[in-house]
Design a protein around this motif. Structure first.
Motif, PDB file in Angstrom:
ATOM      1  N   TYR A 166       0.809  -1.224   0.000  1.00  0.00           N
ATOM      2  CA  TYR A 166       0.000   0.000   0.000  1.00  0.00           C
ATOM      3  C   TYR A 166       0.844   1.278   0.000  1.00  0.00           C
ATOM      4  CZ  TYR A 166      -3.566  -3.381   1.279  1.00  0.00           C
ATOM      5  OH  TYR A 166      -4.403  -4.476   1.278  1.00  0.00           O
ATOM      6  N   ILE A 167       2.020   1.210   0.598  1.00  0.00           N
ATOM      7  CA  ILE A 167       2.851   2.430   0.682  1.00  0.00           C
ATOM      8  C   ILE A 167       3.960   2.461  -0.370  1.00  0.00           C
ATOM      9  CG2 ILE A 167       2.364   2.809   3.138  1.00  0.00           C
ATOM     10  CD1 ILE A 167       5.171   1.677   3.777  1.00  0.00           C
ATOM     11  N   ALA A 168       4.219   1.293  -0.971  1.00  0.00           N
ATOM     12  CA  ALA A 168       5.341   1.175  -1.920  1.00  0.00           C
ATOM     13  C   ALA A 168       5.325   2.202  -3.064  1.00  0.00           C
ATOM     14  CB  ALA A 168       5.408  -0.244  -2.479  1.00  0.00           C
ATOM     15  N   PRO A 169       4.157   2.595  -3.578  1.00  0.00           N
ATOM     16  CA  PRO A 169       4.178   3.527  -4.709  1.00  0.00           C
ATOM     17  C   PRO A 169       4.705   4.915  -4.370  1.00  0.00           C
ATOM     18  CG  PRO A 169       2.039   2.417  -4.562  1.00  0.00           C
ATOM     19  CD  PRO A 169       2.787   2.099  -3.308  1.00  0.00           C
ATOM     20  N   PHE A 170       4.624   5.327  -3.108  1.00  0.00           N
ATOM     21  CA  PHE A 170       4.916   6.734  -2.828  1.00  0.00           C
ATOM     22  C   PHE A 170       5.785   7.004  -1.610  1.00  0.00           C
ATOM     23  CE2 PHE A 170       1.151   5.658  -0.382  1.00  0.00           C
ATOM     24  CZ  PHE A 170       1.361   6.302   0.815  1.00  0.00           C
ATOM     25  N   VAL A 171       5.988   6.014  -0.743  1.00  0.00           N
ATOM     26  CA  VAL A 171       6.686   6.299   0.525  1.00  0.00           C
ATOM     27  C   VAL A 171       8.092   6.861   0.272  1.00  0.00           C
ATOM     28  CG1 VAL A 171       7.666   3.960   0.853  1.00  0.00           C
ATOM     29  CG2 VAL A 171       7.104   5.379   2.864  1.00  0.00           C
ATOM     30  N   HIS A 172       8.480   7.845   1.088  1.00  0.00           N
ATOM     31  CA  HIS A 172       9.779   8.497   0.908  1.00  0.00           C
ATOM     32  C   HIS A 172      10.896   7.699   1.568  1.00  0.00           C
ATOM     33  CE1 HIS A 172      12.748  11.661   0.532  1.00  0.00           C
ATOM     34  NE2 HIS A 172      12.926  11.685   1.832  1.00  0.00           N
ATOM     35  N   LEU A 173      10.627   7.225   2.780  1.00  0.00           N
ATOM     36  CA  LEU A 173      11.646   6.479   3.520  1.00  0.00           C
ATOM     37  C   LEU A 173      10.965   5.560   4.536  1.00  0.00           C
ATOM     38  CD1 LEU A 173      14.709   6.104   4.242  1.00  0.00           C
ATOM     39  CD2 LEU A 173      14.467   8.039   5.808  1.00  0.00           C
ATOM     40  N   ILE A 174      11.389   4.289   4.550  1.00  0.00           N
ATOM     41  CA  ILE A 174      10.883   3.344   5.547  1.00  0.00           C
ATOM     42  C   ILE A 174      11.945   3.202   6.629  1.00  0.00           C
ATOM     43  CG2 ILE A 174      10.155   0.965   5.967  1.00  0.00           C
ATOM     44  CD1 ILE A 174       9.152   0.834   3.068  1.00  0.00           C
ATOM     45  N   HIS A 175      11.622   3.645   7.838  1.00  0.00           N
ATOM     46  CA  HIS A 175      12.637   3.696   8.898  1.00  0.00           C
ATOM     47  C   HIS A 175      12.928   2.370   9.579  1.00  0.00           C
ATOM     48  CE1 HIS A 175      12.927   8.245   9.757  1.00  0.00           C
ATOM     49  NE2 HIS A 175      12.229   8.118   8.648  1.00  0.00           N
ATOM     50  N   GLY A 176      11.887   1.568   9.817  1.00  0.00           N
ATOM     51  CA  GLY A 176      12.095   0.454  10.738  1.00  0.00           C
ATOM     52  C   GLY A 176      12.223  -0.909  10.115  1.00  0.00           C
ATOM     53  N   VAL A 177      13.132  -1.099   9.171  1.00  0.00           N
ATOM     54  CA  VAL A 177      13.260  -2.434   8.575  1.00  0.00           C
ATOM     55  C   VAL A 177      13.967  -3.347   9.571  1.00  0.00           C
ATOM     56  CG1 VAL A 177      14.243  -3.803   6.713  1.00  0.00           C
ATOM     57  CG2 VAL A 177      13.219  -1.581   6.225  1.00  0.00           C
ATOM     58  N   ASP A 178      13.210  -4.338  10.065  1.00  0.00           N
ATOM     59  CA  ASP A 178      13.713  -5.132  11.181  1.00  0.00           C
ATOM     60  C   ASP A 178      13.800  -6.625  10.886  1.00  0.00           C
ATOM     61  OD1 ASP A 178      11.047  -5.704  11.093  1.00  0.00           O
ATOM     62  OD2 ASP A 178      10.552  -4.844  13.039  1.00  0.00           O
ATOM     63  N   SER A 179      13.607  -7.006   9.617  1.00  0.00           N
ATOM     64  CA  SER A 179      13.824  -8.414   9.270  1.00  0.00           C
ATOM     65  C   SER A 179      14.147  -8.531   7.789  1.00  0.00           C
ATOM     66  CB  SER A 179      12.578  -9.261   9.575  1.00  0.00           C
ATOM     67  OG  SER A 179      11.567  -9.007   8.617  1.00  0.00           O
ATOM     68  N   GLU A 180      14.824  -9.620   7.438  1.00  0.00           N
ATOM     69  CA  GLU A 180      15.186  -9.838   6.044  1.00  0.00           C
ATOM     70  C   GLU A 180      13.943 -10.139   5.206  1.00  0.00           C
ATOM     71  OE1 GLU A 180      18.835 -11.852   5.505  1.00  0.00           O
ATOM     72  OE2 GLU A 180      18.424 -12.334   3.404  1.00  0.00           O
ATOM     73  N   ARG A 181      12.962 -10.766   5.821  1.00  0.00           N
ATOM     74  CA  ARG A 181      11.712 -11.066   5.101  1.00  0.00           C
ATOM     75  C   ARG A 181      10.993  -9.779   4.732  1.00  0.00           C
ATOM     76  NH1 ARG A 181       8.427 -14.954   8.714  1.00  0.00           N
ATOM     77  NH2 ARG A 181       7.272 -15.520   6.850  1.00  0.00           N
ATOM     78  N   LEU A 182      11.045  -8.794   5.622  1.00  0.00           N
ATOM     79  CA  LEU A 182      10.427  -7.498   5.312  1.00  0.00           C
ATOM     80  C   LEU A 182      11.190  -6.822   4.177  1.00  0.00           C
ATOM     81  CD1 LEU A 182       8.452  -5.165   5.857  1.00  0.00           C
ATOM     82  CD2 LEU A 182       9.955  -4.410   7.713  1.00  0.00           C
ATOM     83  N   LEU A 183      12.496  -6.886   4.224  1.00  0.00           N
ATOM     84  CA  LEU A 183      13.311  -6.281   3.170  1.00  0.00           C
ATOM     85  C   LEU A 183      13.015  -6.934   1.815  1.00  0.00           C
ATOM     86  CD1 LEU A 183      15.505  -4.052   3.197  1.00  0.00           C
ATOM     87  CD2 LEU A 183      17.195  -5.864   3.061  1.00  0.00           C
ATOM     88  N   THR A 184      12.846  -8.245   1.826  1.00  0.00           N
ATOM     89  CA  THR A 184      12.513  -8.994   0.613  1.00  0.00           C
ATOM     90  C   THR A 184      11.190  -8.512   0.025  1.00  0.00           C
ATOM     91  OG1 THR A 184      13.667 -10.916   1.498  1.00  0.00           O
ATOM     92  CG2 THR A 184      12.127 -11.331  -0.297  1.00  0.00           C
ATOM     93  N   GLU A 185      10.220  -8.286   0.888  1.00  0.00           N
ATOM     94  CA  GLU A 185       8.905  -7.818   0.438  1.00  0.00           C
ATOM     95  C   GLU A 185       8.989  -6.382  -0.098  1.00  0.00           C
ATOM     96  OE1 GLU A 185       6.233  -9.359  -0.150  1.00  0.00           O
ATOM     97  OE2 GLU A 185       4.846  -7.676  -0.453  1.00  0.00           O
ATOM     98  N   ILE A 186       9.747  -5.535   0.561  1.00  0.00           N
ATOM     99  CA  ILE A 186       9.903  -4.153   0.087  1.00  0.00           C
ATOM    100  C   ILE A 186      10.565  -4.157  -1.297  1.00  0.00           C
ATOM    101  CG2 ILE A 186      10.985  -1.904   0.522  1.00  0.00           C
ATOM    102  CD1 ILE A 186      10.811  -2.568   3.554  1.00  0.00           C
TER     103      ILE A 186
END
Ligand code: PLP
Length: 213
Positions: free
Chosen positions: A76-96
């Protein structure tokens, strides 16, 4: 009030420190007041609220996702977000990375390091973050631009300072080699300590917008 508060705060900050105004739970009118004095960086910690505000407010606002982010909401935020601050897992990074590719963009993120001695806070250990940097080329649609951390919630300033300095040391160690430029640490009650410890991005909510319910 909000406009004056944000101007006063900005005037007192060192030139290289970016102020992210944390507007979570606050109405659009509060954001508009800050916007009217020229402020453009706003932080939210809930995806739904972030998306709704982004849709309703001017599109030159830079939206920062500051809280814990669930993988199934990245889209939902991928099209426009400026900066994602709290990347706390590799699985989340993979999804981003996946959503970045879908949207044809490279999404800027900060790696959250676990610096608080209290156990409840999210984040990577130093070793895990190091490994992540090594595997960075697996994530071509993500750019790791810096680190983020939250200190323990305590009145003990020495304790807070110690945690911020730990993060700052990691940042300085990695900065040149990994091409980092953002160190996000400091909130309403501890941002002066954070800046003294080397922060160049602070996330301030209640001091600008007043207490949240
Ligand atoms: C709410 C929040 C802030 C701002 O907190 P204040 O104490 O209101 O300044 C900063 N960072 C994160 C991650 C938050 O969730």
């Amino acid at each position: 009030m909000i406009g004056e508060q944000i101007q006063k705060l900005t005037e007192d900050l060192p030139q290289d420190v970016t102020l992210v105004a944390v507007s979570k739970t606050k109405p659009n009118s509060a954001i508009e007041e800050a916007y009217s004095v020229g402020h453009r960086d706003f932080g939210e910690n809930k995806v739904q609220e972030l998306c709704q505000k982004a849709e309703e407010l001017p599109n030159d606002i830079r939206w920062h996702m500051i809280g814990h982010l669930q993988r199934n909401k990245v889209k939902y935020i991928a099209p426009f977000v400026h900066l994602i601050h709290g990347v706390d897992s590799e699985r989340l990074l993979t999804e981003i990375n996946k959503q970045g590719a879908k949207n044809n963009r490279v999404i800027d993120v900060l790696i959250q390091l676990h610096i608080a001695e209290e156990s409840s806070k999210f984040g990577f250990s130093y070793e895990e973050a190091e490994a992540l940097f090594t595997n960075q080329n697996q994530f071509p649609n993500v750019r790791i631009v810096g680190l983020m951390g939250m200190a323990t919630f305590t009145e003990d300033k020495t304790h807070i300072k110690r945690e911020f300095e730990t993060l700052s040391t990691f940042y300085n160690t990695w900065k040149a080699q990994k091409d980092l430029s953002v160190l996000s640490m400091g909130m309403s009650n501890d941002y002066p300590i954070a800046i003294a410890s080397g922060s160049n991005m602070i996330r301030v909510g209640s001091l600008i917008f007043g207490r949240r319910n």
